[in-house]
Design a protein around this motif. Structure first.
Motif, PDB file in Angstrom:
ATOM      1  N   ALA A 165       6.101   0.163   6.636  1.00  6.43           N
ATOM      2  CA  ALA A 165       6.449  -0.827   5.674  1.00  6.43           C
ATOM      3  C   ALA A 165       4.713  -0.481   4.335  1.00  6.43           C
ATOM      4  O   ALA A 165       5.375  -0.727   2.882  1.00  6.43           O
ATOM      5  CB  ALA A 165       4.873  -1.818   6.550  1.00  6.43           C
ATOM      6  N   LEU A 206       6.968   1.894   1.863  1.00  4.46           N
ATOM      7  CA  LEU A 206       8.182   0.360   1.021  1.00  4.46           C
ATOM      8  C   LEU A 206       7.201  -0.757  -0.301  1.00  4.46           C
ATOM      9  O   LEU A 206       7.376  -1.199  -1.650  1.00  4.46           O
ATOM     10  CB  LEU A 206       8.619  -0.791   1.688  1.00  4.46           C
ATOM     11  CG  LEU A 206       9.627  -2.144   1.470  1.00  4.46           C
ATOM     12  CD1 LEU A 206      10.567  -1.864   0.623  1.00  4.46           C
ATOM     13  CD2 LEU A 206      10.369  -2.834   1.967  1.00  4.46           C
ATOM     14  N   SER A 207       5.955  -0.567   0.455  1.00  2.75           N
ATOM     15  CA  SER A 207       4.938  -1.851  -0.541  1.00  2.75           C
ATOM     16  C   SER A 207       4.949  -1.101  -1.689  1.00  2.75           C
ATOM     17  O   SER A 207       4.989  -0.956  -2.700  1.00  2.75           O
ATOM     18  CB  SER A 207       3.341  -2.187   0.652  1.00  2.75           C
ATOM     19  OG  SER A 207       3.009  -0.777   0.288  1.00  2.75           O
ATOM     20  N   SER A 264       4.349  -7.219  -3.972  1.00  7.79           N
ATOM     21  CA  SER A 264       4.614  -5.962  -3.007  1.00  7.79           C
ATOM     22  C   SER A 264       4.514  -6.280  -1.542  1.00  7.79           C
ATOM     23  O   SER A 264       4.816  -6.081  -0.982  1.00  7.79           O
ATOM     24  CB  SER A 264       4.148  -4.512  -3.355  1.00  7.79           C
ATOM     25  OG  SER A 264       3.811  -3.924  -1.970  1.00  7.79           O
ATOM     26  N   THR A 292       7.345  -7.228   1.534  1.00  3.49           N
ATOM     27  CA  THR A 292       6.444  -6.376   2.266  1.00  3.49           C
ATOM     28  C   THR A 292       6.014  -7.252   3.581  1.00  3.49           C
ATOM     29  O   THR A 292       6.814  -7.102   4.663  1.00  3.49           O
ATOM     30  CB  THR A 292       5.203  -5.255   2.721  1.00  3.49           C
ATOM     31  OG1 THR A 292       5.772  -4.383   0.682  1.00  3.49           O
ATOM     32  CG2 THR A 292       5.064  -4.243   3.289  1.00  3.49           C
ATOM     33  N   CYS A 352      11.652   4.119   3.262  1.00  2.00           N
ATOM     34  CA  CYS A 352      11.724   2.651   3.535  1.00  2.00           C
ATOM     35  C   CYS A 352      12.117   1.984   2.512  1.00  2.00           C
ATOM     36  O   CYS A 352      11.110   1.548   1.545  1.00  2.00           O
ATOM     37  CB  CYS A 352      10.697   2.566   4.323  1.00  2.00           C
ATOM     38  SG  CYS A 352      11.018   2.947   5.998  1.00  2.00           S
ATOM     39  N   ILE A 365      13.712  -2.024   0.464  1.00  9.33           N
ATOM     40  CA  ILE A 365      14.954  -3.123   1.189  1.00  9.33           C
ATOM     41  C   ILE A 365      15.927  -3.205   1.826  1.00  9.33           C
ATOM     42  O   ILE A 365      15.734  -3.521   3.076  1.00  9.33           O
ATOM     43  CB  ILE A 365      14.634  -4.180  -0.257  1.00  9.33           C
ATOM     44  CG1 ILE A 365      13.115  -4.400  -0.414  1.00  9.33           C
ATOM     45  CG2 ILE A 365      14.632  -5.554   0.447  1.00  9.33           C
ATOM     46  CD1 ILE A 365      12.407  -5.709  -1.318  1.00  9.33           C
TER      47      ILE A 365
END
Length: 297
Positions: free
Chosen positions: A87, A90-91, A145, A149, A168, A170
């Motif tokens: 997470a 990805l953010s 973001s 996320t 990671c 989306i």
């Protein structure tokens, strides 16, 4: 989660590791050098190089967010990433890509003012204006973001925990969700279009005005100099938008997992490595600043 990475290229793992490591070191060295010389040399204390420093910083953060983990995974048999780490990664990907989109727009506007309004450049692009533009570019990525996320990782994950990617992102994480994600996909697509479209319109409008102004210049030498102050930015914009736009704006169903990895490889490793080379290769100011900063007079 388990990151599949380049498991389908098992025989090339060591070769990939060596190649990606070399590109990673070039990326870090090149972007850090731009930050150092643009800070140390007073001749480069201009809006253009102030924006370039921030672009280099974004590229460093983006590369550090993805590549070290990828390099470790290339040497390990089991490529595990925790729920929280996935997470977080990805953010940062969403945050940094958004910030870079808007920063490239700000850099286009800077070139527009420099060429189309040279007498007012110092006033229109003063230190306070540049600082506000850069802060706005960095802040722009935070709401999206955090929102995307948080929303994506609130979905239930079931069945396979294998992410068909080397980081990671989306689309590959979304493949593991076992509930209806139509609304999320729709809003994520709309947000991506807006993020890409707003800076792109600004860049396109700026360069239409720039080309018109260059064509009006009486001397061939003046036209050549004006053109070369923009060419590096244009190449960087083309590289960035062609790769990120290709992977984030196309429907996920139209991309095979392995094709997605190859396109992602270009904007996570190749583009950050090329940016400092593109900006310094034909730039006498940067070459001179490098020699002066490191004592070669």
């Amino acid at each position: 989660f388990t990151l599949q990475g380049f498991s389908h290229l098992a025989a090339l793992q060591v070769f990939l590791f060596e190649g990606i490591l070399i590109m990673f070191l070039i990326t870090m060295t090149g972007n850090f050098l731009i930050i150092i010389v643009a800070t140390a040399d007073p001749a480069l204390h201009t809006p253009m190089y102030y924006f370039l420093k921030n672009l280099a910083l974004i590229e460093i953060c983006f590369t550090l967010n993805i590549v070290p983990k990828m390099l470790v995974d290339l040497l390990l048999e089991r490529k595990v990433i925790s729920f929280f780490a996935c997470a977080l990664q990805l953010s940062f990907v969403i945050f940094l890509i958004t910030s870079e989109c808007f920063l490239l727009g700000a850099m286009a506007y800077d070139r527009y003012v420099a060429i189309c309004h040279p007498l007012h450049y110092a006033i229109m692009m003063n230190r306070r204006v540049c600082l506000r533009m850069v802060i706005a570019c960095w802040i722009a990525g935070i709401p999206l973001s955090v929102g995307l996320t948080g929303w994506l990782f609130s979905y239930p994950f079931c069945g396979s925990k294998e992410i068909e990617h080397f980081f990671c992102d989306i689309a590959p994480v979304l493949d593991l969700v076992c509930s209806d994600t139509y609304l999320f996909e729709l809003l994520a697509f709309i947000a991506t279009v807006i993020i890409v479209l707003i800076p792109f319109i600004l860049i396109a409008a700026s360069y239409i005005q720039i080309i018109h102004a260059i064509l009006q210049m009486p001397s061939a030498e003046g036209r050549r100099k004006a053109f070369f102050t923009c060419i590096a930015h244009l190449v960087v914009v083309t590289l960035f938008y062609c790769t990120t736009g290709l992977i984030h704006l196309k429907p996920k169903s139209s991309f095979l997992a392995n094709s997605r990895k190859l396109v992602a490889l270009s904007y996570t490793i190749v583009t950050p490595m090329l940016n400092p080379i593109i900006y310094s290769l034909r730039n006498k100011e940067v070459k001179h600043a490098l020699k002066k900063t490191f004592g070669r007079r």
